[in-house]
Design an enzyme around this catalytic site. Structure first.
Site, PDB file in Angstrom:
ATOM      1  N   TYR A 258      13.452 -14.817   2.610  1.00 41.51           N
ATOM      2  CA  TYR A 258      13.036 -16.700   3.502  1.00 41.51           C
ATOM      3  C   TYR A 258      14.182 -17.257   3.714  1.00 41.51           C
ATOM      4  O   TYR A 258      13.600 -18.256   4.401  1.00 41.51           O
ATOM      5  CB  TYR A 258      12.483 -16.788   1.899  1.00 41.51           C
ATOM      6  CG  TYR A 258      11.407 -16.526   1.289  1.00 41.51           C
ATOM      7  CD1 TYR A 258       9.721 -17.007   1.479  1.00 41.51           C
ATOM      8  CD2 TYR A 258      11.457 -15.546   0.087  1.00 41.51           C
ATOM      9  CE1 TYR A 258       8.391 -16.823   1.417  1.00 41.51           C
ATOM     10  CE2 TYR A 258       9.548 -14.726  -0.317  1.00 41.51           C
ATOM     11  CZ  TYR A 258       8.611 -15.461   0.231  1.00 41.51           C
ATOM     12  OH  TYR A 258       7.219 -15.024   0.019  1.00 41.51           O
TER      13      TYR A 258
ATOM     14  N   GLU B  21       5.754 -14.115  -6.567  1.00 37.29           N
ATOM     15  CA  GLU B  21       6.368 -13.022  -6.566  1.00 37.29           C
ATOM     16  C   GLU B  21       7.048 -12.792  -7.693  1.00 37.29           C
ATOM     17  O   GLU B  21       6.967 -11.257  -8.140  1.00 37.29           O
ATOM     18  CB  GLU B  21       6.962 -12.855  -4.964  1.00 37.29           C
ATOM     19  CG  GLU B  21       6.081 -12.588  -3.929  1.00 37.29           C
ATOM     20  CD  GLU B  21       6.678 -13.436  -2.865  1.00 37.29           C
ATOM     21  OE1 GLU B  21       7.557 -13.097  -2.584  1.00 37.29           O
ATOM     22  OE2 GLU B  21       5.872 -13.631  -1.835  1.00 37.29           O
TER      23      GLU B  21
ATOM     24  N   ARG C 232       2.424   0.662   4.792  1.00 34.89           N
ATOM     25  CA  ARG C 232       1.037   0.449   4.574  1.00 34.89           C
ATOM     26  C   ARG C 232       0.047   0.094   3.124  1.00 34.89           C
ATOM     27  O   ARG C 232       0.884   0.478   2.526  1.00 34.89           O
ATOM     28  CB  ARG C 232      -0.077   1.311   5.798  1.00 34.89           C
ATOM     29  CG  ARG C 232       0.313   1.361   7.369  1.00 34.89           C
ATOM     30  CD  ARG C 232       0.065  -0.566   7.897  1.00 34.89           C
ATOM     31  NE  ARG C 232       0.774  -0.038   9.489  1.00 34.89           N
ATOM     32  CZ  ARG C 232       1.749   0.218  10.176  1.00 34.89           C
ATOM     33  NH1 ARG C 232       2.751   0.215   9.212  1.00 34.89           N
ATOM     34  NH2 ARG C 232       2.475   0.346  10.892  1.00 34.89           N
ATOM     35  N   GLN C 233      -0.790  -0.176   3.528  1.00 32.47           N
ATOM     36  CA  GLN C 233      -1.006  -1.067   1.801  1.00 32.47           C
ATOM     37  C   GLN C 233      -2.914  -0.586   2.445  1.00 32.47           C
ATOM     38  O   GLN C 233      -3.358  -0.375   3.326  1.00 32.47           O
ATOM     39  CB  GLN C 233      -2.048  -2.397   2.066  1.00 32.47           C
ATOM     40  CG  GLN C 233      -0.824  -2.935   1.626  1.00 32.47           C
ATOM     41  CD  GLN C 233       0.447  -3.632   2.574  1.00 32.47           C
ATOM     42  OE1 GLN C 233      -0.474  -3.939   3.863  1.00 32.47           O
ATOM     43  NE2 GLN C 233       1.342  -3.749   2.152  1.00 32.47           N
TER      44      GLN C 233
ATOM     45  N   SER D 191      -6.009   0.500  -0.471  1.00 37.37           N
ATOM     46  CA  SER D 191      -6.704   0.751  -2.000  1.00 37.37           C
ATOM     47  C   SER D 191      -6.824   1.939  -2.580  1.00 37.37           C
ATOM     48  O   SER D 191      -7.115   2.702  -1.900  1.00 37.37           O
ATOM     49  CB  SER D 191      -8.667   0.210  -1.469  1.00 37.37           C
ATOM     50  OG  SER D 191      -8.893  -1.371  -0.340  1.00 37.37           O
TER      51      SER D 191
ATOM     52  N   THR E  62     -13.976   1.122   0.218  1.00 34.70           N
ATOM     53  CA  THR E  62     -12.530   1.611  -1.174  1.00 34.70           C
ATOM     54  C   THR E  62     -12.485   0.925  -2.370  1.00 34.70           C
ATOM     55  O   THR E  62     -12.488   0.836  -3.575  1.00 34.70           O
ATOM     56  CB  THR E  62     -11.215   2.199  -0.527  1.00 34.70           C
ATOM     57  OG1 THR E  62     -11.124   0.903  -0.006  1.00 34.70           O
ATOM     58  CG2 THR E  62     -11.410   3.071   0.652  1.00 34.70           C
TER      59      THR E  62
END
Length: 396
Positions: free
Chosen positions: A98, A140, A203-204, A206, A279
């Site tokens: 950050y 987080e 990558r994400q 499900s 998904t």
């Protein structure tokens, strides 16, 4: 939350910043990647950067957060922050990053707005940034602590199942042989791969199906080039990952999850998806079937054709296990008897009072379904969504 002096400054300068935010974020990413090239290779999605969607999402979130601060000074947009924090946690974002973002973002603001960025303006927008950043860091940190899994972990592909011409399911088991923690239906994992040019892209995807004690399952759609860049990771997984291959996965994250409130067994649900947005809905249906959900469930899905409808057998089978489920499928082509032709249209679909809705699919689809649900009396607070890729809902 925002000091009175800063709130007045932000309110006065918000129109100018909002008008220039697209150029600001473009210069921000250019400066960030020039100074930290590894971030583009190994953390940020190169496809989203090429398409400009990540810049749009960042611009939308900053503008939305600042607007919320000046319009609702006693509230915090926790839904937006939570969604961003889940994505950051799945990527392994750290508090130190950050500081890096602050440096390059404010250099871009000063570069674009020039002399308009007085010390007072810089201080006020710095306060906005750190209010947002510190809130995300705190969320987080909690997510990391709650995940139950130590960072990223190697998983072996134990089965590869073709679902459609462009969707493949991968079943994975942890290489270390350790336990597999549960997940909440609707969540995703980050999948990291090394591409032929040496880049490590993430990558994400499900998690599909019900939680199991030994394996995890993801279903990946191959993204072809055209109006958007070709999917680097999805094509890599389809072409190069087979039984015995090892992938690096994060713990499960994501806030599109079924509400576990005490009235969960009596609340009518509507699960609407289109394309690969099916998904998380299949995982939700699996959970509802296993948990004995008895309230009405309306299942809505749209696709190009039955052959393109990934996980269709599971979609139908889990719904069939529920005592009060209604299934509505739309296909643009080759719609068989019992389904509908064209795009999803809820005009003739019964929507019970008090329905809680979950949406996943292309943004135009979700906007259209949300509008129809609101017209039918569903509270906007009871409509939840998941966007695959950068969240552009706030950017348009």
């Amino acid at each position: 939350m925002l000091s009175e002096q800063s709130a007045a400054t932000v309110r006065a300068t918000l129109p100018a910043v909002a008008a220039a935010i697209g150029e600001i974020t473009e210069r921000f990413y250019a400066g960030l990647f020039a100074a930290h090239r590894a971030l583009l290779r190994d953390l940020f999605n190169r496809g989203n950067q090429a398409a400009g969607t990540q810049r749009q999402a960042l611009a939308g979130s900053i503008a939305a957060f600042a607007t919320h601060l000046v319009e609702h000074p006693d509230q915090r947009p926790d839904a937006m922050l939570g969604r961003i924090a889940h994505k950051h946690a799945s990527l392994g974002v750290t508090p130190e990053q950050y500081e890096v973002v602050h440096e390059h973002l404010f250099a871009a603001i000063a570069d674009v707005l020039g002399e308009a960025v007085t010390p007072e303006v810089a201080a006020a927008w710095g306060e906005v940034y750190w209010l947002m950043a510190n809130a995300l860091i705190a969320i987080e940190k909690r997510l990391y602590e709650e995940s139950g899994e130590p960072g990223r972990r190697d998983w072996e592909v134990v089965e590869r199942i073709p679902e459609t011409a462009d969707v493949t399911t991968f079943r994975l088991r942890p290489v270390d042989g350790g336990p597999v923690t549960g997940f909440r239906a609707g969540q995703y994992v980050s999948v990291g791969v090394e591409l032929p040019d040496g880049a490590h892209q993430i990558r994400q995807y499900s998690l599909t199906g019900a939680p199991e004690t030994t394996v995890r399952q993801i279903s990946v759609k191959r993204v072809h080039g055209g109006t958007t860049p070709e999917g680097e990771v999805s094509n890599h997984l389809h072409a190069r990952v087979h039984e015995g291959s090892v992938l690096r996965l994060s713990a499960p994250y994501g806030d599109l999850v079924l509400d576990e409130a005490p009235d969960g067994t009596t609340t009518p649900l509507l699960l609407a998806s289109a394309g690969i947005g099916v998904t998380p809905m299949v995982a939700m249906l699996a959970h509802l079937a296993e948990s004995g959900h008895r309230a009405p469930v309306t299942v809505v899905h749209g696709d190009r054709s039955p052959a393109d409808h990934a996980l269709r057998t599971d979609h139908e089978a889990y719904a069939a296990k529920l005592p009060d489920a209604a299934v509505h499928f739309w296909y643009e082509q080759e719609a068989p008897q019992g389904t509908r032709t064209g795009l999803v249209d809820l005009a003739d679909v019964p929507v019970a009072p008090g329905t809680r809705a979950y949406l996943c699919g292309p943004l135009p689809f979700m906007r259209a379904v949300r509008a129809q649900l609101v017209e039918r009396g569903v509270s906007p607070a009871d409509i939840h969504y998941e966007v695959f890729g950068p969240d552009l809902w706030l950017a348009r």
